[in-house]
Enzyme design. Sequence first.
Site, PDB file in Angstrom:
ATOM      1  N   GLY A  44       0.844  -1.188   0.000  1.00  0.00           N
ATOM      2  CA  GLY A  44       0.000   0.000   0.000  1.00  0.00           C
ATOM      3  C   GLY A  44       0.878   1.235   0.000  1.00  0.00           C
ATOM      4  O   GLY A  44       1.998   1.204   0.519  1.00  0.00           O
ATOM      5  N   GLN A  49       2.939  10.022   0.980  1.00  0.00           N
ATOM      6  CA  GLN A  49       4.246   9.353   1.125  1.00  0.00           C
ATOM      7  C   GLN A  49       5.187   9.674  -0.024  1.00  0.00           C
ATOM      8  O   GLN A  49       6.392   9.454   0.083  1.00  0.00           O
ATOM      9  CB  GLN A  49       4.063   7.830   1.243  1.00  0.00           C
ATOM     10  CG  GLN A  49       3.363   7.408   2.533  1.00  0.00           C
ATOM     11  CD  GLN A  49       3.228   5.909   2.627  1.00  0.00           C
ATOM     12  OE1 GLN A  49       2.308   5.329   2.085  1.00  0.00           O
ATOM     13  NE2 GLN A  49       4.171   5.269   3.299  1.00  0.00           N
ATOM     14  N   CYS A  92       5.661   0.111   7.543  1.00  0.00           N
ATOM     15  CA  CYS A  92       5.300   1.297   6.770  1.00  0.00           C
ATOM     16  C   CYS A  92       6.501   1.683   5.918  1.00  0.00           C
ATOM     17  O   CYS A  92       7.626   1.741   6.423  1.00  0.00           O
ATOM     18  CB  CYS A  92       4.942   2.443   7.716  1.00  0.00           C
ATOM     19  SG  CYS A  92       4.514   3.968   6.852  1.00  0.00           S
ATOM     20  N   LEU A  93       6.269   1.939   4.637  1.00  0.00           N
ATOM     21  CA  LEU A  93       7.388   2.286   3.752  1.00  0.00           C
ATOM     22  C   LEU A  93       8.048   3.598   4.182  1.00  0.00           C
ATOM     23  O   LEU A  93       9.200   3.845   3.826  1.00  0.00           O
ATOM     24  CB  LEU A  93       6.899   2.399   2.305  1.00  0.00           C
ATOM     25  CG  LEU A  93       6.381   1.099   1.677  1.00  0.00           C
ATOM     26  CD1 LEU A  93       5.847   1.347   0.277  1.00  0.00           C
ATOM     27  CD2 LEU A  93       7.482   0.032   1.639  1.00  0.00           C
ATOM     28  N   HIS A 134      -4.626   1.667   7.400  1.00  0.00           N
ATOM     29  CA  HIS A 134      -3.267   2.203   7.485  1.00  0.00           C
ATOM     30  C   HIS A 134      -3.074   3.332   6.460  1.00  0.00           C
ATOM     31  O   HIS A 134      -2.576   4.410   6.797  1.00  0.00           O
ATOM     32  CB  HIS A 134      -2.256   1.074   7.253  1.00  0.00           C
ATOM     33  CG  HIS A 134      -0.828   1.499   7.273  1.00  0.00           C
ATOM     34  ND1 HIS A 134       0.049   1.117   8.266  1.00  0.00           N
ATOM     35  CD2 HIS A 134      -0.114   2.291   6.427  1.00  0.00           C
ATOM     36  CE1 HIS A 134       1.240   1.666   8.017  1.00  0.00           C
ATOM     37  NE2 HIS A 134       1.163   2.385   6.899  1.00  0.00           N
ATOM     38  N   GLU A 135      -3.469   3.073   5.218  1.00  0.00           N
ATOM     39  CA  GLU A 135      -3.294   4.086   4.163  1.00  0.00           C
ATOM     40  C   GLU A 135      -4.222   5.279   4.400  1.00  0.00           C
ATOM     41  O   GLU A 135      -3.837   6.428   4.173  1.00  0.00           O
ATOM     42  CB  GLU A 135      -3.539   3.480   2.778  1.00  0.00           C
ATOM     43  CG  GLU A 135      -2.635   2.301   2.412  1.00  0.00           C
ATOM     44  CD  GLU A 135      -1.165   2.559   2.663  1.00  0.00           C
ATOM     45  OE1 GLU A 135      -0.730   3.709   2.557  1.00  0.00           O
ATOM     46  OE2 GLU A 135      -0.438   1.597   2.985  1.00  0.00           O
ATOM     47  N   HIS A 138      -2.752   7.765   6.665  1.00  0.00           N
ATOM     48  CA  HIS A 138      -1.766   8.661   6.033  1.00  0.00           C
ATOM     49  C   HIS A 138      -2.437   9.913   5.472  1.00  0.00           C
ATOM     50  O   HIS A 138      -1.848  10.995   5.486  1.00  0.00           O
ATOM     51  CB  HIS A 138      -1.035   7.942   4.890  1.00  0.00           C
ATOM     52  CG  HIS A 138       0.121   7.093   5.335  1.00  0.00           C
ATOM     53  ND1 HIS A 138       1.213   7.610   6.011  1.00  0.00           N
ATOM     54  CD2 HIS A 138       0.363   5.774   5.182  1.00  0.00           C
ATOM     55  CE1 HIS A 138       2.071   6.631   6.257  1.00  0.00           C
ATOM     56  NE2 HIS A 138       1.583   5.502   5.777  1.00  0.00           N
TER      57      HIS A 138
HETATM   58 ZN    ZN Z   1       2.488   3.660   5.918  1.00  0.00          ZN
END
Ligand code: ZN
Length: 165
Positions: A44, A49, A92-93, A134-135, A138
């Site tokens: 995701g 991000q 998380c990236l 989660h997304e 963000h």
């Molecule tokens: Zn994340």
Amino acid sequence: MSVLPILIWPDTRLQQRCAPVRSEQLDDLITDMFDTMYAAKGRGLAAPQVGVLKRLFVMDCTWKDGTPSPMVMINPTIMATENDPATAEEGCLSIPGVLVKVTRPKAVTLQWTAREGDIHMADFDGFEALCIQHEFDHLNGVVTFDHLDPQTRAHLETEFLEAAK
Ligand code: ZN
């Protein structure tokens, strides 16, 4: 098509509420977001991000199992959540190398606009429900650290910042 740089926490752009998508041309951004997500081996990726403070994210919860299922959620709204919570470790990236235990509702009903512009609504559970929440976080400037109690948070944040030095 290109792989974009992913912002790393505590970049302040990851802590801002994103603006609704109006009538922007998003095709190139969406393609780049998928390229970026797959290149980073993620499932995701939210627009903030990659530094775009707009309300959209991409996800593909199954590509690592060999059957890709790419989805684009534009202006998503969580319409309902199941009361039953589930706790799972989330990566998380934007916080590479850190897994954070987060408790969230097990299932969600999401409404969103698809890439083609039509509006969808569907129920999600399991990993998809986790990934969506989660997304979605963000888009409101929320990261996994924000779900922690102050003590655990301070510990993990320090550990992450030390490792990043
Ligand atoms: Zn994340």
